[in-house]
Design a protein around this motif. Structure first.
Motif, PDB file in Angstrom:
ATOM      1  N   VAL A  85     -55.383  34.618  70.188  1.00 53.91           N
ATOM      2  CA  VAL A  85     -56.136  34.752  71.442  1.00 53.91           C
ATOM      3  C   VAL A  85     -55.338  35.632  72.392  1.00 53.91           C
ATOM      4  CG1 VAL A  85     -57.047  33.520  73.436  1.00 53.91           C
ATOM      5  CG2 VAL A  85     -57.250  32.514  71.158  1.00 53.91           C
ATOM      6  N   GLY A  86     -56.035  36.552  73.027  1.00 49.74           N
ATOM      7  CA  GLY A  86     -55.382  37.461  73.960  1.00 49.74           C
ATOM      8  C   GLY A  86     -55.265  38.865  73.415  1.00 49.74           C
ATOM      9  N   ALA A  87     -55.617  39.044  72.131  1.00 50.23           N
ATOM     10  CA  ALA A  87     -55.622  40.394  71.547  1.00 50.23           C
ATOM     11  C   ALA A  87     -57.013  40.987  71.747  1.00 50.23           C
ATOM     12  CB  ALA A  87     -55.230  40.324  70.080  1.00 50.23           C
ATOM     13  N   THR A  88     -57.802  41.079  70.676  1.00 55.42           N
ATOM     14  CA  THR A  88     -59.154  41.620  70.834  1.00 55.42           C
ATOM     15  C   THR A  88     -60.036  40.689  71.641  1.00 55.42           C
ATOM     16  OG1 THR A  88     -58.936  42.731  68.691  1.00 55.42           O
ATOM     17  CG2 THR A  88     -61.157  42.486  69.590  1.00 55.42           C
ATOM     18  N   VAL A  89     -59.800  39.420  71.486  1.00 56.69           N
ATOM     19  CA  VAL A  89     -60.597  38.403  72.200  1.00 56.69           C
ATOM     20  C   VAL A  89     -59.677  37.582  73.091  1.00 56.69           C
ATOM     21  CG1 VAL A  89     -62.135  36.421  71.966  1.00 56.69           C
ATOM     22  CG2 VAL A  89     -62.224  38.285  70.284  1.00 56.69           C
ATOM     23  N   GLY A  90     -60.084  37.410  74.343  1.00 53.48           N
ATOM     24  CA  GLY A  90     -59.300  36.601  75.273  1.00 53.48           C
ATOM     25  C   GLY A  90     -60.195  35.749  76.154  1.00 53.48           C
ATOM     26  N   TYR A  91     -59.573  35.079  77.087  1.00 56.24           N
ATOM     27  CA  TYR A  91     -60.359  34.264  78.023  1.00 56.24           C
ATOM     28  C   TYR A  91     -59.642  34.197  79.370  1.00 56.24           C
ATOM     29  CZ  TYR A  91     -57.107  30.356  77.172  1.00 56.24           C
ATOM     30  OH  TYR A  91     -55.997  29.569  77.075  1.00 56.24           O
ATOM     31  N   VAL A  99     -55.403  37.530  78.209  1.00 53.65           N
ATOM     32  CA  VAL A  99     -56.020  38.811  77.852  1.00 53.65           C
ATOM     33  C   VAL A  99     -54.924  39.859  77.786  1.00 53.65           C
ATOM     34  CG1 VAL A  99     -58.262  38.273  78.928  1.00 53.65           C
ATOM     35  CG2 VAL A  99     -56.486  39.397  80.271  1.00 53.65           C
ATOM     36  N   SER A 100     -55.291  41.024  77.255  1.00 56.98           N
ATOM     37  CA  SER A 100     -54.353  42.143  77.188  1.00 56.98           C
ATOM     38  C   SER A 100     -55.136  43.445  77.328  1.00 56.98           C
ATOM     39  CB  SER A 100     -53.599  42.128  75.846  1.00 56.98           C
ATOM     40  OG  SER A 100     -54.512  42.366  74.776  1.00 56.98           O
ATOM     41  N   ASP A 101     -54.427  44.544  77.291  1.00 52.75           N
ATOM     42  CA  ASP A 101     -55.099  45.842  77.361  1.00 52.75           C
ATOM     43  C   ASP A 101     -56.001  46.067  76.155  1.00 52.75           C
ATOM     44  OD1 ASP A 101     -53.797  46.320  79.712  1.00 52.75           O
ATOM     45  OD2 ASP A 101     -52.198  47.534  78.814  1.00 52.75           O
ATOM     46  N   ARG A 102     -55.746  45.360  75.057  1.00 47.41           N
ATOM     47  CA  ARG A 102     -56.547  45.525  73.836  1.00 47.41           C
ATOM     48  C   ARG A 102     -57.840  44.707  73.870  1.00 47.41           C
ATOM     49  NH1 ARG A 102     -53.122  43.280  69.313  1.00 47.41           N
ATOM     50  NH2 ARG A 102     -55.043  43.762  68.167  1.00 47.41           N
ATOM     51  N   THR A 103     -57.978  43.802  74.827  1.00 45.46           N
ATOM     52  CA  THR A 103     -59.080  42.834  74.812  1.00 45.46           C
ATOM     53  C   THR A 103     -60.420  43.539  74.987  1.00 45.46           C
ATOM     54  OG1 THR A 103     -57.643  41.093  75.683  1.00 45.46           O
ATOM     55  CG2 THR A 103     -60.039  40.773  75.903  1.00 45.46           C
ATOM     56  N   ARG A 104     -61.319  43.305  74.024  1.00 44.75           N
ATOM     57  CA  ARG A 104     -62.667  43.859  74.082  1.00 44.75           C
ATOM     58  C   ARG A 104     -63.705  42.815  74.534  1.00 44.75           C
ATOM     59  NH1 ARG A 104     -64.204  47.710  70.760  1.00 44.75           N
ATOM     60  NH2 ARG A 104     -66.005  47.796  72.170  1.00 44.75           N
ATOM     61  N   VAL A 105     -63.450  41.556  74.196  1.00 39.07           N
ATOM     62  CA  VAL A 105     -64.367  40.471  74.559  1.00 39.07           C
ATOM     63  C   VAL A 105     -63.568  39.428  75.332  1.00 39.07           C
ATOM     64  CG1 VAL A 105     -65.883  38.643  73.722  1.00 39.07           C
ATOM     65  CG2 VAL A 105     -65.804  40.838  72.515  1.00 39.07           C
ATOM     66  N   GLU A 106     -64.020  39.146  76.542  1.00 42.88           N
ATOM     67  CA  GLU A 106     -63.329  38.175  77.393  1.00 42.88           C
ATOM     68  C   GLU A 106     -64.311  37.072  77.791  1.00 42.88           C
ATOM     69  OE1 GLU A 106     -60.778  37.945  81.582  1.00 42.88           O
ATOM     70  OE2 GLU A 106     -62.056  39.675  81.149  1.00 42.88           O
ATOM     71  N   PHE A 107     -63.964  35.843  77.446  1.00 49.03           N
ATOM     72  CA  PHE A 107     -64.790  34.687  77.826  1.00 49.03           C
ATOM     73  C   PHE A 107     -64.300  34.145  79.171  1.00 49.03           C
ATOM     74  CE2 PHE A 107     -65.379  34.983  73.281  1.00 49.03           C
ATOM     75  CZ  PHE A 107     -66.713  34.653  73.097  1.00 49.03           C
TER      76      PHE A 107
END
Length: 822
Positions: A85-91, A99-107
């Motif tokens: 969690v925190g790479a492509t998908v974060g919250y 989250v990170s700069d790579r995050t594409r989907v954030e809940f």
């Protein structure tokens, strides 16, 4: 490789069959509604599908109804992608962000999205917003939808917006979004519904809340489901019920796991993982597990059939939660949890016949909750009444007006409802505006930590066991838990420092008073108080707080029919703290009343309804006197006015003419004269008897008034020559004017006198020589012809010295005996 390509393990989810249609809808118009049954994979597949369709790697923000759902959805999707969690998908949830700069989907939660929209309306870096579980209709969810659509229409026509749910009113939301409905039928696995109603005579709810009988029945049904199916998910309405059912199950040897929003994140996460030893278990949960969560291993759901829905809580003056019958939509959502991983069963603890009578959907929060927070958000957005926003339902007028009134008292909005600098500061604190005020203003007064502690207690839906809030504060400090985490979050929002010389009890009272100035209360003796808002309140018998002069009431309720409210939780105050907290309610007015025919005037200093001091006033303003008279008449009728005999007589004559003739003769009934400003001139000393007579005369119509004595004479001259008063009092009861006269004085009259231009005959009360009633007639000629003989025979025997002629129409009238000659 697209995100969907990396999710091939989830490609068999039913919603996958609608993703191409969703992509086409978004490419064509930018908006869409996705409707699919529980367990079909909406939360798992739609966000990455939307992310695959946007250019330049823009982020997709996905709202969830609760923090636990946001964290769990992110964890599940990240797991399917084989990433942390925190790479492509974060919250991001309150107090935590991965989250990170790579995050594409954030809940995120819907409330957090509202905060972002308020701070950065153009949503930089966000390519799409997916609003999940919009059927729950929370204020945050409705507002997030409306603000997002407003941004799309005014600032970001490239922003893609998707609303989705299993039970959404699809066409309605499609109209709001201006996009098509992508309907995906079918669930992942079959769920068989079984009804397991309570035993006859048992009830699910009573006046104290959820019954012991229901908790026992739910526990027994859970044990039955566990034996038949394996892991069980039990739905009960609140954290207390979770603890009660878990205790019952654990006591019978069942592995019971609790799941609700107040638990630490580690305990919540543990409930969403299979048991380490693979042993069967029962997860007892509130509605946090109703949507967007997969509880692994669950093959059966046991539904208590109750929900906690937001309502305006008059007891606490905040938005609160009440226990209600769960809707059919909620029951369907819960049942769907049993079919996430394999075919399952759903046990409903009510009867099948009852199910059809349950509400179709939960009550939208906007229709029943306190709207103060919503009103502040709308004002901060620049649309104070929300008329320019695509809210699914408009706010109810009365509740919204009350909410704006609260904000005005807090200084959060101006007279036109526009947000003030103070309002923006309150809106920046993610809690109810009243509690935000208590936190911001309380921190300099009692210290940031103690202000945060008391506000965290006030925000908790659980009622403290003690009446004294200070005792509840000390107990919370001992066992901490979720309360302590909330204290840390709130404390971080204000500057440290502030006074520390107040003891805990007065510090708690000061913060409560800042949150609820209308519930600052002053003693009336004997444990009874009157609150600034005007409601009387009473403490439990023997409560030590009964000895204090001033009280800050944190929790109060009032049963129907009770004269006073009951104080549940409170803290002491000083007069100085009370005045500071409720200073907006401090007024000095002239209290003028009309009582017992006199003006009684005082200059009163009040804190709302609480009287602080008063002095007599010798020269009250005439307008206040007039208003006092008007109020007295409205309360007790026109009889409170000083009616002289002449005014009473004139009123009865006018009432007769209005009844007999109508216009232009005025209506002088109690209802008509209750509008005293229409006819009565009131001086600074109040109405005098001459004023009432003059006011009544002012109602006379001109020039018809010149004929008053002719149409409704005060007196009638009878044949004996005597002038006799006409009694008009009976007209009010639907009768005729009465002339009471001795029978002998009417000798020579051949017909009954008539009034109102001949319209109404007098009702003659013919009296004996002793003045007693002998006959009543409105037709004197008929009486002489047929009734007189019998009356004559009776009276001549009783009064032999009086003349009783055979023909009264030709006999001379008499006042006395034959010998007197009169």
């Amino acid at each position: 490789m697209t995100l969907l390509d990396r999710l091939r393990r989830a490609g068999d989810l039913p919603v996958a069959g609608g993703l191409a249609r969703l992509a086409a809808a978004l490419d064509a118009g930018g908006t869409a509604v996705v409707q699919a049954p529980p367990g079909s994979g909406k939360t798992t597949l739609v966000p990455p599908a939307v992310a695959d369709g946007v250019a330049d790697g823009g982020r997709v923000v996905v709202t969830q109804p609760r923090r636990i759902a946001a964290r769990a959805a992110a964890a599940r999707l990240a797991h399917l992608l084989g990433e942390p969690v925190g790479a492509t998908v974060g919250y991001a949830v309150r107090g935590e962000r991965r989250v990170s700069d790579r995050t594409r989907v954030e809940f995120v939660t819907a409330g957090l999205l509202v905060r972002r929209l308020q701070s950065s309306p153009d949503l930089p870096g966000v390519a799409a917003v997916v609003l999940d579980e919009v059927h729950e209709r929370s204020l945050d969810a409705d507002l997030a939808l409306a603000l997002t659509l407003d941004v799309r229409g005014a600032l970001r026509d490239d922003l893609r917006v998707v609303a989705m749910s299993a039970t959404v009113e699809a066409e309605r939301f499609g109209a709001l979004l201006g996009g098509p409905v992508v309907d995906v039928p079918g669930a992942l696995h079959l769920v068989k519904v079984r009804y397991a109603p309570l035993p006859p005579g048992a009830r699910a709810l009573d006046e104290r809340g959820v019954t012991r009988a229901l908790l026992d029945h739910v526990s027994a049904t859970a044990r039955q489901a566990l034996a038949a199916h394996g892991d069980v998910l039990v739905f009960v309405p609140g954290a207390r019920e979770v603890d009660e059912v878990a205790r019952r199950l654990s006591g019978s040897g069942v592995a019971a796991v609790r799941l609700h929003g107040r638990l630490p994140a580690a305990e919540q996460d543990a409930a969403l993982r299979p048991a380490a030893d693979g042993a069967p278990r029962v997860v007892v949960s509130t509605a946090v597990a109703e949507t967007s969560l997969t509880v692994p291993g669950v093959r059966a759901v046991v539904d208590a059939g109750l929900s906690r829905e937001p309502r305006h809580d008059h007891r606490r003056g905040l938005g609160g939660l009440v226990t209600v019958t769960a809707s059919r939509a909620a029951a369907d959502q819960r049942a769907g949890r049993a079919g996430r991983e394999a075919p399952g069963a759903a046990y409903r603890c009510w009867g099948e016949a009852e199910h059809a009578h349950r509400p179709a959907h939960p009550t939208p929060e906007i229709a029943a909750a306190d709207l103060t927070g919503l009103a502040l958000e709308l004002a901060a957005w620049g649309d104070p009444d929300g008329s320019g926003l695509a809210l699914p339902d408009p706010p109810p007028g009365a509740a919204f007006a009350a909410a704006r009134g609260v904000l005005h008292d807090l200084g959060a909005v101006d007279d036109d409802g526009r947000v003030t600098t103070r309002g923006r500061a309150l809106a920046a604190v993610p809690t109810d505006p009243r509690l935000a005020r208590a936190l911001l203003d309380g921190a300099p007064l009692v210290g940031a930590r103690r202000a945060a502690e008391v506000v965290a207690l006030l925000a908790d839906d659980r009622r403290p066991r003690e009446t004294d809030l200070t005792a509840a504060l000390r107990a919370a400090r001992r066992d901490g838990g979720a309360w302590r985490r909330e204290v840390r979050r709130l404390e971080a929002l204000v500057e440290r420092g502030g006074a520390h010389d107040l003891p805990d009890d007065l510090a708690a009272g000061a913060v409560v008073a800042l949150a609820h100035p209308e519930r600052v209360a002053r003693s009336r003796g004997g444990g009874r108080f009157v609150m600034v808002g005007g409601t009387g309140a009473v403490l439990p018998a023997g409560d030590p707080l009964a000895e204090v002069e001033w009280l800050a009431v944190a929790d109060v309720d009032r049963r129907p029919g009770d004269a006073e409210a009951r104080v549940r939780v409170a803290a002491p105050l000083t007069a100085e703290l009370a005045l500071d907290a409720a200073s907006a309610r401090l007024i000095e007015t002239d209290d003028v009343r009309w009582r017992d025919g006199r003006v009684r005037a005082r200059r009163v200093r009040r804190l709302g309804a609480v009287e602080l001091a008063s002095t007599p006033v010798s020269d009250p303003a005439p307008a206040l006197v007039a208003a006092a008279v008007r109020d007295a008449v409205a309360a007790d009728g026109v009889g409170v006015l000083p009616w002289p005999p002449a005014a009473r007589a004139l009123r009865t004559r006018l009432a007769f003419l209005h009844e007999a003739i109508g216009d232009p003769w005025p209506d002088v009934s109690d209802v008509a004269l209750a509008d005293v400003e229409r006819w009565l001139v009131v001086g600074s000393r109040g109405p005098r008897p001459d004023d009432v007579l003059a006011g009544l005369r002012g109602l006379l119509p001109w020039p018809e008034a010149a004929h008053l004595d002719e149409l409704a004479p005060e007196r009638i001259t009878v044949p004996s020559g005597r002038s006799v008063a006409v009694d008009y009092e009976a007209v009010d009861a639907g009768g005729q004017p009465v002339l009471a006269v001795k029978l002998q004085e009417c000798f020579g009259w051949t017909g009954t006198p008539r009034l109102a231009g001949g319209r109404v005959p007098l009702l003659l009360h013919l009296l004996s020589p002793a003045g007693r009633p002998a006959a009543v007639t409105a037709d004197l000629a008929s009486f002489w012809a047929s009734g007189y003989a019998a009356v004559r025979a009776e009276l001549r025997g009783r009064y032999p010295k009086h003349p009783w002629p055979d023909d009264p129409t030709t006999a001379p009238p008499r006042r006395g005996t034959t010998r007197s000659g009169r």
